[in-house]
Write a protein that holds these residues in place. Sequence first.
Motif, short mmCIF file in Angstrom:
data_model
loop_
_atom_site.label_atom_id
_atom_site.label_comp_id
_atom_site.label_asym_id
_atom_site.label_seq_id
_atom_site.Cartn_x
_atom_site.Cartn_y
_atom_site.Cartn_z
N ALA A 46 0.85 -1.21 0.00
CA ALA A 46 0.03 -0.16 0.05
C ALA A 46 0.74 1.52 0.02
O ALA A 46 0.57 2.23 -0.95
N ARG A 47 1.97 1.15 0.87
CA ARG A 47 2.75 2.51 0.92
C ARG A 47 3.75 2.70 -0.31
O ARG A 47 3.86 3.75 -0.71
N ILE A 48 3.92 1.49 -0.94
CA ILE A 48 4.85 1.64 -2.13
C ILE A 48 3.88 2.20 -3.49
O ILE A 48 4.37 3.19 -3.89
N ILE A 49 2.68 1.62 -3.78
CA ILE A 49 2.02 2.04 -4.73
C ILE A 49 1.30 3.37 -4.57
O ILE A 49 0.98 3.96 -5.68
N THR A 50 1.14 3.64 -3.48
CA THR A 50 0.40 5.05 -3.14
C THR A 50 1.46 6.24 -3.20
O THR A 50 0.94 7.37 -3.23
N GLU A 51 2.67 5.97 -2.94
CA GLU A 51 3.65 7.04 -2.96
C GLU A 51 3.56 8.06 -3.95
O GLU A 51 3.65 9.05 -4.02
N PRO A 52 3.67 7.51 -5.55
CA PRO A 52 3.52 8.30 -6.48
C PRO A 52 1.99 8.82 -6.94
O PRO A 52 2.14 9.72 -7.78
N ARG A 55 1.28 12.64 -7.13
CA ARG A 55 1.69 13.53 -8.36
C ARG A 55 0.81 13.08 -9.61
O ARG A 55 0.35 13.94 -10.35
N LEU A 56 0.30 11.83 -9.62
CA LEU A 56 -0.74 11.23 -10.59
C LEU A 56 -2.10 12.12 -10.53
O LEU A 56 -2.54 12.00 -11.77
N LEU A 57 -2.46 12.04 -9.49
CA LEU A 57 -3.80 12.39 -9.46
C LEU A 57 -4.07 13.95 -8.82
O LEU A 57 -5.19 14.42 -8.79
N GLY A 58 -2.84 14.34 -8.24
CA GLY A 58 -3.20 15.93 -7.98
C GLY A 58 -3.87 16.15 -6.71
O GLY A 58 -4.14 17.08 -6.28
N GLN A 59 -4.04 15.06 -5.79
CA GLN A 59 -4.42 15.15 -4.39
C GLN A 59 -3.62 14.22 -3.68
O GLN A 59 -2.99 13.31 -3.98
N PRO A 60 -3.45 14.64 -2.00
CA PRO A 60 -2.74 13.63 -1.17
C PRO A 60 -3.44 12.35 -1.24
O PRO A 60 -4.74 12.15 -1.50
N VAL A 61 -2.83 11.46 -1.23
CA VAL A 61 -3.44 10.04 -0.98
C VAL A 61 -2.71 9.20 0.67
O VAL A 61 -1.55 9.22 0.66
N SER A 267 -7.54 3.15 -12.15
CA SER A 267 -6.82 2.18 -13.01
C SER A 267 -5.65 2.69 -13.57
O SER A 267 -4.60 1.97 -13.67
N ASN A 268 -5.99 3.81 -14.38
CA ASN A 268 -4.86 4.20 -15.12
C ASN A 268 -3.66 4.79 -14.14
O ASN A 268 -2.48 4.82 -14.85
N ALA A 269 -3.89 5.31 -13.20
CA ALA A 269 -2.96 5.88 -12.07
C ALA A 269 -2.00 4.65 -11.60
O ALA A 269 -0.76 4.95 -11.47
N VAL A 270 -2.91 3.38 -11.54
CA VAL A 270 -2.00 2.34 -11.03
C VAL A 270 -0.98 1.95 -12.03
O VAL A 270 0.07 1.56 -11.58
N THR A 271 -1.78 1.87 -13.20
CA THR A 271 -0.67 1.65 -14.24
C THR A 271 0.57 2.49 -14.53
O THR A 271 1.52 2.04 -14.63
N GLN A 272 0.25 3.59 -14.25
CA GLN A 272 1.27 4.77 -14.32
C GLN A 272 2.19 4.58 -13.10
O GLN A 272 3.54 4.74 -13.62
N ALA A 273 1.90 4.27 -11.98
CA ALA A 273 2.58 4.14 -10.83
C ALA A 273 3.64 2.75 -11.02
O ALA A 273 4.82 2.88 -10.87
N PHE A 274 3.00 1.86 -11.67
CA PHE A 274 3.86 0.50 -11.81
C PHE A 274 5.06 0.97 -13.09
O PHE A 274 5.94 0.31 -13.19
N ALA A 275 4.68 2.06 -13.76
CA ALA A 275 5.72 2.29 -14.92
C ALA A 275 6.96 3.18 -14.21
O ALA A 275 8.25 3.27 -14.66
N GLU A 289 6.07 -9.77 -6.64
CA GLU A 289 5.90 -9.81 -8.00
C GLU A 289 4.97 -8.65 -8.42
O GLU A 289 3.70 -8.81 -8.04
N PRO A 290 5.12 -7.53 -9.39
CA PRO A 290 3.87 -6.70 -9.99
C PRO A 290 2.98 -7.47 -10.71
O PRO A 290 3.25 -8.47 -11.34
N MET A 291 1.82 -7.23 -10.10
CA MET A 291 0.57 -7.87 -10.92
C MET A 291 -0.44 -7.13 -11.26
O MET A 291 -1.74 -7.31 -10.90
N PRO A 292 -0.22 -5.66 -12.01
CA PRO A 292 -1.29 -4.98 -12.33
C PRO A 292 -2.27 -5.70 -13.41
O PRO A 292 -1.93 -6.42 -14.17
N ASN A 293 -3.42 -5.32 -12.98
CA ASN A 293 -4.53 -5.92 -14.01
C ASN A 293 -5.78 -4.71 -14.38
O ASN A 293 -6.08 -3.94 -13.44
#
Length: 321
Positions: A46-52, A55-61, A267-275, A289-293
Amino acid sequence: MLQRRDLLALAGSALAAPALAQSRYPSRPIRVIVPFAAGGVIDLVARIITEPMPRLLGQPVVVENQPGAGSTIGARSVARAAPDGHTLLLNGAAHSVIPALFPDAGVDPIADFIPISTLGDQGFILAVHPLLPVHDVPQLRAWLQEKRGEATFATTGIGAASHLSGELLKKLAGVDFTIVQYRGTPAAVTDFMAGRVDFVIDSQTLVAPLVREGKARGLAVTTARRSRLLPELPTLQEAGVAGYVASSWQALYAPAGTPAEIITTLSNAVTQAFADPSVQKRFADAGVEPMPNDPAASAQFIRVEIEKWVPILRATGAKAG
């Protein structure tokens, strides 16, 4: 000079501007509820994936831990939240076994949520306390059969992936042992290291360092392939437990009724975060192991997990503690 119709148009534009601003998503900070205590693999993901995400969504997470009752406390709070994308759930395998363990919890893992994306998958390590007279899986099976249910197994909570892994071992290895429930991974590992419980099946992130330091004896990994963190350990299948595959997976959800466009944005934000290379490195360092879907594939994955685990828990007689 402005005509009356021009003034009306300007007035209409002024009124529409705040409405448009309010309808933009997200319009305020996003809460991500983790229904387990801090320190485990689900909290780490949770803490890894929410860190970016800010920046991607324009609001604190903000990640918020709400542990208890096999993840149903946190899940229920999200299910009852406004379906506007500002309160999300990040849960693991526990989400798939709510119907078997907590049928009266007032939360349905399918009907009450929309999956946004699966996130990651981490194999577990089966490890025993170093003082046990056990050095491999066949010896563990023999020792457990001799103990007739008296051996103790630490789990981070009924319904958690560590618990499910233990129940699967009971079923496929033909053994029995006593489940000892803890409120989080750190507490379980502390008692295991102190010798107050005999063995664990838990996160590579925590158990691998203990094995390297000689504070635990690793016997096997739970996935179908060996771990990159401890490649010398066999899989449980290699060690003679046919068909054994278990892991800690994670997924992100929104409450049912959340508009499709918000689900797509997330969903798009998650995809961008994994990039993000830093996210990839942190996942690799944690042995996840990353497992975005996409949402549809994630929903199908979760249905398959429910179909797998619910019968196993019913067969072993597992109950909520």
